[in-house]
Design a protein around this motif. Structure first.
Motif, PDB file in Angstrom:
ATOM      1  N   ASP A  83       0.771  -1.288  -0.187  1.00  0.00           N
ATOM      2  CA  ASP A  83       0.011  -0.166  -0.258  1.00  0.00           C
ATOM      3  C   ASP A  83       0.997   1.236   0.084  1.00  0.00           C
ATOM      4  OD1 ASP A  83      -2.049   1.868   0.149  1.00  0.00           O
ATOM      5  OD2 ASP A  83      -2.203   1.479   2.311  1.00  0.00           O
ATOM      6  N   THR A  84       1.024   1.705  -1.215  1.00  0.00           N
ATOM      7  CA  THR A  84       1.899   2.953  -1.300  1.00  0.00           C
ATOM      8  C   THR A  84       1.177   4.151  -0.930  1.00  0.00           C
ATOM      9  OG1 THR A  84       3.256   2.010  -3.038  1.00  0.00           O
ATOM     10  CG2 THR A  84       3.271   4.420  -2.883  1.00  0.00           C
ATOM     11  N   THR A  85      -0.004   4.245  -1.316  1.00  0.00           N
ATOM     12  CA  THR A  85      -0.847   5.562  -1.151  1.00  0.00           C
ATOM     13  C   THR A  85      -1.626   5.723   0.188  1.00  0.00           C
ATOM     14  OG1 THR A  85      -2.807   4.534  -2.160  1.00  0.00           O
ATOM     15  CG2 THR A  85      -1.216   5.588  -3.520  1.00  0.00           C
ATOM     16  N   LEU A 123       3.179   4.934 -10.844  1.00  0.00           N
ATOM     17  CA  LEU A 123       2.220   4.451  -9.790  1.00  0.00           C
ATOM     18  C   LEU A 123       0.752   4.337 -10.501  1.00  0.00           C
ATOM     19  CD1 LEU A 123       1.844   3.347  -6.800  1.00  0.00           C
ATOM     20  CD2 LEU A 123       1.520   6.028  -6.400  1.00  0.00           C
ATOM     21  N   TYR A 124       0.331   3.160  -9.928  1.00  0.00           N
ATOM     22  CA  TYR A 124      -1.046   2.918 -10.431  1.00  0.00           C
ATOM     23  C   TYR A 124      -1.768   2.573  -9.028  1.00  0.00           C
ATOM     24  CZ  TYR A 124      -0.243   2.174 -15.478  1.00  0.00           C
ATOM     25  OH  TYR A 124      -0.104   2.494 -16.739  1.00  0.00           O
ATOM     26  N   LYS A 125      -2.547   3.373  -8.670  1.00  0.00           N
ATOM     27  CA  LYS A 125      -3.405   3.179  -7.146  1.00  0.00           C
ATOM     28  C   LYS A 125      -4.297   2.161  -7.336  1.00  0.00           C
ATOM     29  CE  LYS A 125      -6.234   5.734  -4.141  1.00  0.00           C
ATOM     30  NZ  LYS A 125      -7.033   7.075  -3.926  1.00  0.00           N
ATOM     31  N   THR A 141       0.014   7.560 -12.285  1.00  0.00           N
ATOM     32  CA  THR A 141       0.490   8.690 -11.814  1.00  0.00           C
ATOM     33  C   THR A 141       2.065   8.587 -12.242  1.00  0.00           C
ATOM     34  OG1 THR A 141      -0.922   9.046 -10.320  1.00  0.00           O
ATOM     35  CG2 THR A 141       1.012  10.256  -9.909  1.00  0.00           C
ATOM     36  N   ASP A 161      -1.031  -1.288  -4.388  1.00  0.00           N
ATOM     37  CA  ASP A 161      -0.976  -0.489  -5.575  1.00  0.00           C
ATOM     38  C   ASP A 161       0.329  -1.240  -6.461  1.00  0.00           C
ATOM     39  OD1 ASP A 161      -2.501   1.711  -4.532  1.00  0.00           O
ATOM     40  OD2 ASP A 161      -0.728   1.969  -2.982  1.00  0.00           O
ATOM     41  N   ASP A 198      -4.025   4.112   1.674  1.00  0.00           N
ATOM     42  CA  ASP A 198      -5.383   4.054   1.682  1.00  0.00           C
ATOM     43  C   ASP A 198      -6.114   2.395   1.886  1.00  0.00           C
ATOM     44  OD1 ASP A 198      -4.924   2.427  -0.691  1.00  0.00           O
ATOM     45  OD2 ASP A 198      -6.163   3.485  -2.046  1.00  0.00           O
TER      46      ASP A 198
END
Length: 94
Positions: free
Chosen positions: A48-50, A68-70, A80, A56, A52
């Motif tokens: 989980d990079t973001t 980066l793909y959420k 992104t 990801d 939430d």
């Protein structure tokens, strides 16, 4: 990629990613037609990079950009761009 089954430790039951029958909801692989090896030489699934709570994907594209793909509950978000170049010779992410 498939939707995996949550394990008791908070991760994913790895065998649930191997077949549609073992996946969370019986889905066949999704994103496989658009994220080819030629277009995206390196992919890395992050926990989980973001921030939430959803895993990801970090990827490089054929132009050498770092993306980066959420992750989402049912689909990936749009890319992104983290870096526009410099990743064409990278051998591994993660």
């Amino acid at each position: 990629m498939r939707k995996g089954v949550l394990d008791s430790g908070g991760g994913t039951v790895l065998t649930s990613l191997g077949t549609a029958a073992a996946s969370l909801d019986g889905d066949n692989a999704y994103v496989s037609g658009t994220m080819t090896r030629a277009a995206f030489p390196l992919l890395y699934g992050s926990p989980d990079t973001t921030g939430d709570g959803i895993p990801d994907i970090v990827a490089t594209n054929s132009a050498g950009a770092l993306l980066l793909y959420k992750g989402g509950a049912t689909a990936l978000g749009t890319a992104t761009t983290l870096r526009t170049s410099g990743y064409s010779t990278t051998k591994q992410l993660g």
